[in-house]
Design a protein around this motif. Structure first.
Motif, short mmCIF file in Angstrom:
data_model
loop_
_atom_site.label_atom_id
_atom_site.label_comp_id
_atom_site.label_asym_id
_atom_site.label_seq_id
_atom_site.Cartn_x
_atom_site.Cartn_y
_atom_site.Cartn_z
N GLN A 22 0.85 -1.19 0.00
CA GLN A 22 0.00 0.00 0.00
C GLN A 22 0.89 1.24 0.00
OE1 GLN A 22 -2.14 -0.79 3.60
NE2 GLN A 22 -3.76 -1.93 2.57
N PRO A 23 0.62 2.21 -0.84
CA PRO A 23 1.52 3.37 -0.96
C PRO A 23 1.57 4.21 0.31
CG PRO A 23 -0.51 3.70 -2.22
CD PRO A 23 -0.52 2.28 -1.77
N GLY A 24 2.76 4.72 0.59
CA GLY A 24 2.94 5.67 1.67
C GLY A 24 3.02 5.08 3.06
N LYS A 25 3.07 3.76 3.19
CA LYS A 25 3.07 3.14 4.51
C LYS A 25 4.45 2.67 4.95
CE LYS A 25 -1.48 3.27 5.13
NZ LYS A 25 -2.26 2.03 5.32
N LEU A 26 5.36 2.38 4.02
CA LEU A 26 6.70 1.91 4.38
C LEU A 26 7.58 3.11 4.71
CD1 LEU A 26 7.08 -0.78 1.58
CD2 LEU A 26 6.88 -1.22 4.03
N LEU A 27 8.26 3.03 5.85
CA LEU A 27 9.00 4.19 6.36
C LEU A 27 10.45 4.24 5.89
CD1 LEU A 27 7.58 4.22 9.99
CD2 LEU A 27 6.81 5.55 8.01
N HIS A 28 10.98 3.15 5.36
CA HIS A 28 12.36 3.13 4.87
C HIS A 28 12.40 2.32 3.57
CE1 HIS A 28 13.66 4.75 8.72
NE2 HIS A 28 12.99 3.78 9.32
N SER A 29 13.33 2.67 2.70
CA SER A 29 13.50 1.90 1.47
C SER A 29 14.35 0.66 1.75
CB SER A 29 14.19 2.75 0.40
OG SER A 29 15.55 2.99 0.75
N ARG A 30 14.24 -0.29 0.84
CA ARG A 30 15.06 -1.50 0.96
C ARG A 30 16.54 -1.14 0.95
NH1 ARG A 30 14.71 -6.72 -3.19
NH2 ARG A 30 16.68 -7.75 -2.55
N GLU A 31 16.92 -0.22 0.09
CA GLU A 31 18.34 0.15 -0.03
C GLU A 31 18.86 0.81 1.24
OE1 GLU A 31 16.44 -0.61 -3.75
OE2 GLU A 31 15.93 0.91 -2.22
N ASP A 32 18.08 1.76 1.80
CA ASP A 32 18.53 2.44 3.02
C ASP A 32 18.62 1.48 4.19
OD1 ASP A 32 18.72 4.82 1.68
OD2 ASP A 32 16.90 5.71 2.53
N LEU A 33 17.64 0.59 4.30
CA LEU A 33 17.67 -0.35 5.41
C LEU A 33 18.82 -1.34 5.25
CD1 LEU A 33 16.44 -1.41 8.00
CD2 LEU A 33 14.90 -2.84 6.63
N ALA A 34 19.05 -1.84 4.04
CA ALA A 34 20.15 -2.78 3.83
C ALA A 34 21.49 -2.13 4.16
CB ALA A 34 20.14 -3.28 2.38
N THR A 35 21.66 -0.88 3.78
CA THR A 35 22.91 -0.17 4.10
C THR A 35 23.10 -0.09 5.61
OG1 THR A 35 22.78 1.15 2.07
CG2 THR A 35 24.13 2.03 3.87
N ALA A 36 22.02 0.24 6.33
CA ALA A 36 22.11 0.32 7.79
C ALA A 36 22.39 -1.05 8.40
CB ALA A 36 20.83 0.91 8.36
N LEU A 37 21.72 -2.07 7.90
CA LEU A 37 21.91 -3.42 8.44
C LEU A 37 23.35 -3.90 8.24
CD1 LEU A 37 18.58 -5.10 7.29
CD2 LEU A 37 19.34 -4.85 9.66
N ILE A 38 23.93 -3.61 7.09
CA ILE A 38 25.31 -4.01 6.83
C ILE A 38 26.25 -3.34 7.83
CG2 ILE A 38 27.21 -3.80 5.17
CD1 ILE A 38 25.01 -4.11 2.95
N ALA A 39 26.03 -2.06 8.08
CA ALA A 39 26.88 -1.34 9.05
C ALA A 39 26.69 -1.90 10.45
CB ALA A 39 26.54 0.15 9.01
N TRP A 40 25.45 -2.19 10.84
CA TRP A 40 25.20 -2.73 12.17
C TRP A 40 25.78 -4.13 12.31
CZ3 TRP A 40 19.49 -0.95 11.49
CH2 TRP A 40 19.40 0.43 11.78
N ASP A 41 25.66 -4.92 11.26
CA ASP A 41 26.21 -6.28 11.31
C ASP A 41 27.71 -6.22 11.57
OD1 ASP A 41 25.88 -9.15 11.02
OD2 ASP A 41 26.98 -8.95 9.15
N LYS A 42 28.40 -5.32 10.89
CA LYS A 42 29.85 -5.19 11.08
C LYS A 42 30.20 -4.69 12.48
CE LYS A 42 30.90 -4.50 6.18
NZ LYS A 42 31.36 -3.56 5.12
N ALA A 43 29.29 -3.90 13.06
CA ALA A 43 29.52 -3.36 14.41
C ALA A 43 29.02 -4.28 15.51
CB ALA A 43 28.84 -2.00 14.53
N GLY A 44 28.47 -5.44 15.14
CA GLY A 44 27.96 -6.36 16.15
C GLY A 44 26.65 -5.94 16.77
N ILE A 45 25.85 -5.18 16.03
CA ILE A 45 24.57 -4.67 16.54
C ILE A 45 23.42 -5.48 15.98
CG2 ILE A 45 22.98 -2.70 16.47
CD1 ILE A 45 25.39 -0.85 16.41
#
Length: 529
Positions: free
Chosen positions: A320-343
């Motif tokens: 449904q449009p307008g309901k997702l708060l982050h894009s797949r790309e932005d979230l994946a970038t954050a997850l990669i950084a957190w994974d490397k930091a042990g978060i």
């Protein structure tokens, strides 16, 4: 906490260990806060020796302490001890008068504001949830009421003025300022991220109020057998107080503190301040407080009338449009950084479109980063069938809140009918944990949830699996399975004594279970035997 007895033997019990190799024993020997041995009563008494304190369980059932996979400790304390509580059937035109009753009882006034809740906007007539009914009673005092989802709220004119919210204020991304029909004039009702501007103008409660609310919440958790909790909205003041309590007195449970990321309402700080807090997170660690966790909101609330959850449109097959708060790309970038930091990230997803996007981003993270931290999707109210296998494949924890499903509110019918696929996920080998989402519930009581796990049609699980979800699975989700979650030699002496044997009673009686005694690190914290 007081120092525990150096040695204590708990004997003559029905002790369910959640250890697959030895699920049932009669007795536990505790030494210096840890489990030294488990076995028969005769063997434990022989090993105990002289000077050992002996506790006769008299046939009572014992199980590991509960891991609450989703709670809001400080917010629960503030809500239930200091804020105004509206009756469940309160109507919009009565909110002001009901708050006056609360103020007369010396509650609800925090740092000059009147704070309260939780109102159900679906009960009021259209246009009735309006600041004008608050302004009649509180023309000069700022007022804010949480709605029953805790994602939205209602502010009076003074609060809007202090927050700088006017008819000219645009709706933020991911939020909405509800306006009066035919004009841009705010009604005072704020949806999702529209609350951010107001929360950033709201002063923090006084330190003594914060501290007392937190202490009360910790004591309450012990009464319900909680010995570990994932704090899902850790703010800087809360982290500071938890660390102080742990260093001075010793926390009465283990706290796994998830710091909100880009979420100013539940984070009670600006996005920039929350980013700094995540960077500084390890400054706040202590023996029982761990901070390598973040909380992300991918969508909002599945409750009406606003329905800010991100569902897949059954007609188009698209979110449904307008309901997702982050894009797949932005979230994946954050997850990669957190994974490397042990978060570890706990990602709030109430709609199936949100779950689907997060799983896609986690697949991107696994392909790009090999650190292998456990990641987690929170709530998982609705999941597309094709996405279920990805949880086990990607080693993603599915955290659910069956206490919400277990409730009798008509708004929760969809959850009961087609929500929470915990049975299918468990059979697929996924890690499933259970949380109260306290403060949504009045108490951090997971026994109604346990009953719900056994009574969900095709998605039901057996009792042993349900207990593991409340204990060992939670410890595994936060990397603490070496010290908690089951009753085995070498682990922390965290266990609870129950008023009934869960394996010997009808399922319908499990939800009424009471915790008679809570033991944490060998300390008896709660005892009503």
């Amino acid at each position: 906490m007081n120092q525990p007895a150096a040695r204590a033997a708990y004997v003559n019990g029905r002790i369910y260990t959640v250890d697959a190799a030895r699920p049932w024993v009669e007795a536990i020997l505790v030494e210096d806060g840890r489990i030294a041995e488990v076995g028969s009563s005769a063997a434990i008494l022989a090993a105990a020796g002289d000077g050992c304190t002996v506790v006769d369980l008299a046939g009572r059932m014992v199980m590991p302490g509960i891991h609450d996979a989703h709670g809001h400790i400080l917010l629960a304390g503030l809500k239930h001890r200091y804020e105004c509580r509206l009756p469940a059937d309160a109507l919009g035109r009565d909110y002001g008068e009901r708050l006056c009753d609360c103020i007369a009882c010396s509650r609800g006034k925090l740092s000059g504001w009147v704070i309260g809740g939780d109102f159900n906007p679906t009960l009021s007539a259209p246009g009735e949830v309006d600041r004008k009914y608050l302004d009649e009673k509180f023309p000069d005092t700022p007022v804010y009421l949480h709605d029953y989802s805790l994602h939205h709220g209602l502010a009076n004119s003074k609060a809007l003025e202090l927050a700088g919210i006017t008819a000219d204020t645009p709706d933020p991304f991911g939020g909405r300022i509800v306006r009066r029909a035919g004009s841009n004039e705010p009604t005072g009702e704020l949806v999702e991220r529209a609350t951010w501007q107001l929360f950033n103008a709201m002063p923090s409660p006084e330190p003594d109020v914060h501290h007392a609310a937190l202490r009360w919440a910790l004591e309450t958790a012990s009464r319900f057998g909680v010995t570990g909790i994932q704090e899902a909205s850790a703010s800087r003041p809360e982290l500071e107080m938890l660390q102080q309590i742990d260093r001075e007195d010793g926390l009465t449970l283990r706290v796994y503190a998830h710091i909100p990321w880009r979420e100013e309402h539940f984070g009670h700080a600006t996005t920039e301040a929350l980013d700094r807090l995540i960077e500084e997170r390890r400054r706040f660690e202590s023996a029982r407080l761990k901070t390598d966790f973040v909380k992300v909101f991918m969508d909002g609330s599945p409750l009406g009338p606003h329905f800010t959850d991100a569902q897949i449109d059954p007609v188009t097959g698209q979110p449904q449009p307008g309901k997702l708060l982050h894009s797949r790309e932005d979230l994946a970038t954050a997850l990669i950084a957190w994974d490397k930091a042990g978060i570890t990230a706990k990602i709030h997803c109430t709609g199936d479109a949100a779950v689907q996007l997060v799983l896609q981003a986690m697949r991107d993270m696994r392909a790009a980063s090999k650190e292998g931290t456990i990641q987690e999707i929170s709530h998982c109210c609705f999941v597309q069938p094709d996405d279920l296998a990805s949880f086990a494949e990607l080693d993603v924890t599915a955290e659910m809140s069956p206490p919400i499903w277990f409730g009798d509110m008509p708004e929760l019918a969809a959850f009961r009918d087609r929500g929470y696929p915990f049975g299918t996920l468990a059979r697929m080998g996924a890690r499933v944990t259970v949380g109260t989402d306290w403060t949504f519930l009045p108490e951090p009581n997971l026994f109604p949830a346990l009953q719900g796990l056994l009574q969900h049609g095709a998605e039901s699980v057996d009792l042993a699996t349900g207990i593991e979800m409340l204990t060992l699975a939670g410890a595994r989700a936060v990397g603490a399975e070496d010290k908690a979650g089951s009753l085995e030699p070498g682990k922390s002496a965290d266990f609870i004594i129950l008023d009934r044997d869960l394996f010997a009673i009808p399922v319908d009686e499990i939800g009424d279970t009471r915790v008679l005694t809570t033991v944490f690190e060998g300390h008896i914290l709660h005892d009503v035997r």
